[in-house]
Motif scaffolding. Structure first.
Motif, mmCIF file in Angstrom:
data_model
loop_
_atom_site.group_PDB
_atom_site.id
_atom_site.type_symbol
_atom_site.label_atom_id
_atom_site.label_comp_id
_atom_site.label_asym_id
_atom_site.label_seq_id
_atom_site.Cartn_x
_atom_site.Cartn_y
_atom_site.Cartn_z
ATOM 1 N N LYS A 163 23.085 -13.230 14.314
ATOM 2 C CA LYS A 163 23.830 -12.038 15.434
ATOM 3 C C LYS A 163 22.447 -11.562 15.905
ATOM 4 N N ALA A 164 21.714 -11.522 15.876
ATOM 5 C CA ALA A 164 20.318 -10.919 16.981
ATOM 6 C C ALA A 164 19.769 -11.740 17.971
ATOM 7 N N VAL A 165 20.319 -12.946 17.612
ATOM 8 C CA VAL A 165 19.492 -14.730 18.366
ATOM 9 C C VAL A 165 20.824 -14.269 19.643
ATOM 10 N N ASN A 166 22.367 -14.166 19.457
ATOM 11 C CA ASN A 166 23.225 -14.011 20.047
ATOM 12 C C ASN A 166 23.125 -13.241 21.452
ATOM 13 N N LEU A 167 22.795 -12.483 20.538
ATOM 14 C CA LEU A 167 22.386 -11.048 21.406
ATOM 15 C C LEU A 167 20.823 -11.656 22.802
ATOM 16 N N PHE A 168 20.098 -11.742 21.884
ATOM 17 C CA PHE A 168 19.098 -12.113 22.457
ATOM 18 C C PHE A 168 19.632 -12.934 23.870
ATOM 19 N N ARG A 169 20.393 -13.456 24.074
ATOM 20 C CA ARG A 169 21.598 -14.486 24.918
ATOM 21 C C ARG A 169 21.937 -13.624 25.348
ATOM 22 N N THR A 170 22.795 -13.374 24.753
ATOM 23 C CA THR A 170 24.046 -12.380 26.258
ATOM 24 C C THR A 170 22.954 -11.833 26.616
ATOM 25 N N HIS A 171 21.625 -10.700 25.930
ATOM 26 C CA HIS A 171 20.758 -10.205 27.283
ATOM 27 C C HIS A 171 19.683 -10.957 28.682
ATOM 28 N N ASN A 172 19.778 -11.955 27.675
ATOM 29 C CA ASN A 172 18.938 -12.556 28.420
ATOM 30 C C ASN A 172 17.528 -12.165 29.088
ATOM 31 N N ILE A 173 17.253 -11.945 27.037
ATOM 32 C CA ILE A 173 15.916 -11.632 26.945
ATOM 33 C C ILE A 173 14.888 -12.105 27.870
ATOM 34 N N ASP A 191 31.227 -13.976 -0.583
ATOM 35 C CA ASP A 191 32.253 -13.204 0.452
ATOM 36 C C ASP A 191 31.469 -13.573 1.648
ATOM 37 N N LEU A 192 32.238 -15.104 2.348
ATOM 38 C CA LEU A 192 32.338 -15.862 3.008
ATOM 39 C C LEU A 192 33.465 -15.939 4.040
ATOM 40 N N ARG A 193 32.419 -14.999 5.061
ATOM 41 C CA ARG A 193 33.859 -14.501 6.524
ATOM 42 C C ARG A 193 33.956 -15.838 7.604
ATOM 43 N N GLU A 194 34.916 -16.075 7.581
ATOM 44 C CA GLU A 194 34.943 -16.997 8.959
ATOM 45 C C GLU A 194 34.254 -15.858 9.837
ATOM 46 N N GLU A 195 34.271 -15.035 10.135
ATOM 47 C CA GLU A 195 33.542 -13.869 10.978
ATOM 48 C C GLU A 195 32.144 -14.761 11.174
ATOM 49 N N ASP A 196 31.485 -14.419 9.925
ATOM 50 C CA ASP A 196 30.069 -14.608 9.833
ATOM 51 C C ASP A 196 29.938 -15.888 10.225
ATOM 52 N N PHE A 197 31.356 -17.547 10.395
ATOM 53 C CA PHE A 197 30.605 -18.675 11.048
ATOM 54 C C PHE A 197 30.502 -18.375 11.853
ATOM 55 N N GLU A 198 31.804 -17.102 12.517
ATOM 56 C CA GLU A 198 31.275 -18.237 14.685
ATOM 57 C C GLU A 198 29.985 -17.336 14.591
ATOM 58 N N ALA A 199 29.579 -16.228 14.138
ATOM 59 C CA ALA A 199 28.271 -16.072 14.708
ATOM 60 C C ALA A 199 27.515 -17.421 14.452
ATOM 61 N N LEU A 200 27.272 -17.604 13.013
ATOM 62 C CA LEU A 200 26.460 -18.801 12.997
ATOM 63 C C LEU A 200 26.276 -20.297 13.592
ATOM 64 N N ARG A 201 27.693 -20.462 14.029
ATOM 65 C CA ARG A 201 27.494 -21.425 14.786
ATOM 66 C C ARG A 201 27.108 -21.251 16.357
ATOM 67 N N ALA A 202 27.581 -20.150 16.751
ATOM 68 C CA ALA A 202 27.512 -19.699 18.384
ATOM 69 C C ALA A 202 25.683 -19.022 18.432
ATOM 70 N N ALA A 203 24.662 -19.201 17.191
ATOM 71 C CA ALA A 203 23.521 -19.358 17.252
ATOM 72 C C ALA A 203 22.620 -20.633 16.911
ATOM 73 N N LYS A 204 23.220 -21.428 16.598
ATOM 74 C CA LYS A 204 22.770 -22.955 15.342
ATOM 75 C C LYS A 204 21.970 -23.719 16.383
ATOM 76 N N ASP A 205 22.174 -23.443 18.376
ATOM 77 C CA ASP A 205 21.745 -24.583 19.131
ATOM 78 C C ASP A 205 20.491 -23.657 20.094
ATOM 79 N N GLN A 206 20.872 -22.053 19.752
ATOM 80 C CA GLN A 206 19.952 -21.495 20.319
ATOM 81 C C GLN A 206 18.669 -20.839 20.181
ATOM 82 N N ASN A 207 18.460 -22.052 18.517
ATOM 83 C CA ASN A 207 16.803 -21.574 18.122
ATOM 84 C C ASN A 207 16.069 -22.263 19.482
ATOM 85 N N ASP A 208 14.730 -21.993 19.328
ATOM 86 C CA ASP A 208 13.633 -21.961 20.592
ATOM 87 C C ASP A 208 12.674 -22.858 19.124
#
Length: 469
Positions: free
Chosen positions: A198-208, A275-292
């Motif tokens: 979620k932090a990585v996705n926010l970093f990208r969304t806000h173009n930090i 407790d593994l939720r689909e919303e968790d995996f949505e965040a994980l999948r969105a971030a998986k290619d965004q790590n520098d």
């Protein structure tokens, strides 16, 4: 021909806020769980530690003088948000602005970690990252830091998710001191990885501006007898606990079938559900290619053998060689008595394990982008030479040299490794091992806070300057 490191390779030193800063009770800093836990369970406290809070100008001057051009620093979350959320502490914000500014003045690039084992006390007592509410508190804290500290170019969300969970819920050497709770262990790791995503996705969304990644401790696991299927399984299960579960979350955005098979086996034997939720995996999948980048902390490897008994862990806190035991029900047991050097704390010294771990990342997670070795070093009972005002630490030099050679081999074989941060820049306090276990390039007299370069500091300076061993 002498093999050289790439010209842009960073030769750095690593620190962590709670292990180095001291100043735990001044300028509005909030409490962390360690403040009481150390008093109640160990023979030392983190005050004044290495007094980095006041001594950082001296330490950064040493960096510049000794050709160290990168430093790992962590922000103490409770220095910014004393309760972990809500009101901001302006003195904490001002301190880190001064620190980062001084880094750049000394031509030392700060690699800044948001969480290095020091969840604010109020959140830790509320379940730490087992409690999903604290995921959102972390993301809000991360957003504040991303926007406030524009002088930072390299961000790390978490340092060593694996060892935190291990220390808190398996070994019990970290607060809250729980042992053998595999349900909490895996849930904690999963929730922290969701917080990272979620932090990585926010970093990208806000173009930090800048780069963002995560630091994982990756001890390599080998079967004691590669021909014995039970030893092989023990190594595979230990690898899932300490490496594969969090690596899958980082780079696959999910857990592979093999990983989940191992997790389910461990939970079936020891009890617990996740407790593994689909919303968790949505965040994980969105971030998986965004790590520098991926930071790898590597100190040791482990040899695993089959084990049929109950959970037994004996933590060797005082450096009595042979005092360790680590055996997990349904998993396996670590064999320390192998024909390979080990430290007084039973950490097996095996540079090949670093090479194997780097190449494993390259092969299994090709979307890794690049790697920094963010911690590596030798914990040692240094003896200070009063006459020569130094420490003769040839064992540390040999350790560093052998691991840098393994990195060179990995680079030659196609891995993108862009830097090495020695743990630690200065002597610091070592969580559950106190002040006797020293790692620094610079010896710290904890009574006077005087710094003295060790022989390893002069050796490291030459390597950093010449870019070869």
């Amino acid at each position: 021909m002498v093999e050289r490191f790439p010209e842009d390779f960073i030769f750095g030193g690593a620190t962590a806020a709670y292990q180095a800063e001291g100043a735990t009770r001044i300028d509005g800093k909030g409490r962390v769980a360690w403040d009481n836990y150390l008093k109640e369970n160990y023979w030392y406290i983190a005050e004044p530690a290495s007094d980095f809070y006041h001594q950082y100008p001296i330490d950064l001057d040493l960096c510049e003088r000794f050709n160290i051009n990168g430093i790992r620093i962590s922000i103490a979350w409770s220095r910014i948000f004393p309760k972990g959320y809500g009101e901001v502490n302006p003195k904490g914000v001002e301190y880190y602005h001064r620190l980062f500014e001084r880094c750049h003045e000394h031509h030392v690039e700060p690699f800044v970690t948001l969480h290095h084992f020091d969840t604010p006390e109020a959140l830790h007592e509320n379940g730490d990252f087992v409690n999903r509410e604290n995921v959102e508190h972390f993301v809000n804290y991360a957003e504040f830091c991303f926007k406030e500290f524009t002088e930072v170019n390299y961000w790390t969300t978490f340092n060593e998710i694996g060892p935190i969970g291990d220390g808190q819920y398996l070994v019990g050497k970290f607060p809250p001191g729980i042992q053998y709770d595999f349900e909490k262990l895996f849930q904690f790791h999963h929730n922290m990885m969701v917080a990272h995503a979620k932090a990585v996705n926010l970093f990208r969304t806000h173009n930090i501006k800048g780069e963002i990644g995560i630091v994982h401790a990756l001890p390599t696991k080998y079967p004691l007898n590669p021909e014995d299927p039970k030893d092989v399984q023990a190594a595979e299960l230990e690898d899932i606990i300490h490496n594969k579960f969090i690596l899958d979350a980082t780079y696959l955005g999910e857990y592979s079938d093999a990983t989940m098979k191992g997790v389910k086996h461990i939970l079936k034997v020891n009890g617990g559900t996740l407790d593994l939720r689909e919303e968790d995996f949505e965040a994980l999948r969105a971030a998986k290619d965004q790590n520098d980048f991926l930071g790898i902390n590597y100190y040791m490897s482990d040899w695993m053998k089959a084990y049929e008994g109950e959970n037994i862990i004996t933590h060797n806190s005082k450096g009595v060689k042979g005092g360790s035991r680590y055996a997990l029900k349904g998993v396996g047991e670590r064999e320390f008595n192998v024909d390979i050097p080990r430290t007084d704390w039973d950490w097996i010294i095996y540079p090949q394990g670093l090479y194997d771990q780097i190449m494993r990342i390259k092969q299994d997670y090709p979307n890794y982008n690049k790697i920094y070795i963010t911690e590596n070093g030798l914990g040692y009972k240094d003896e200070f030479d009063v006459e020569q005002q130094t420490v003769h630490d040839k064992a540390r030099i040999d350790y560093i040299e052998s691991h840098l050679s393994a990195i060179q081999e990995a680079i030659r074989d196609g891995a993108e490794v862009k830097g090495y941060f020695l743990w630690s820049l200065i002597d610091v306090f070592s969580w559950s091992n106190g002040y006797e276990k020293r790692y620094g390039l610079f010896y710290v007299d904890f009574n006077t806070q005087q710094r003295y370069p060790k022989e390893s500091a002069y050796w490291y300076k030459r390597v950093a300057e010449q870019k070869h061993l």
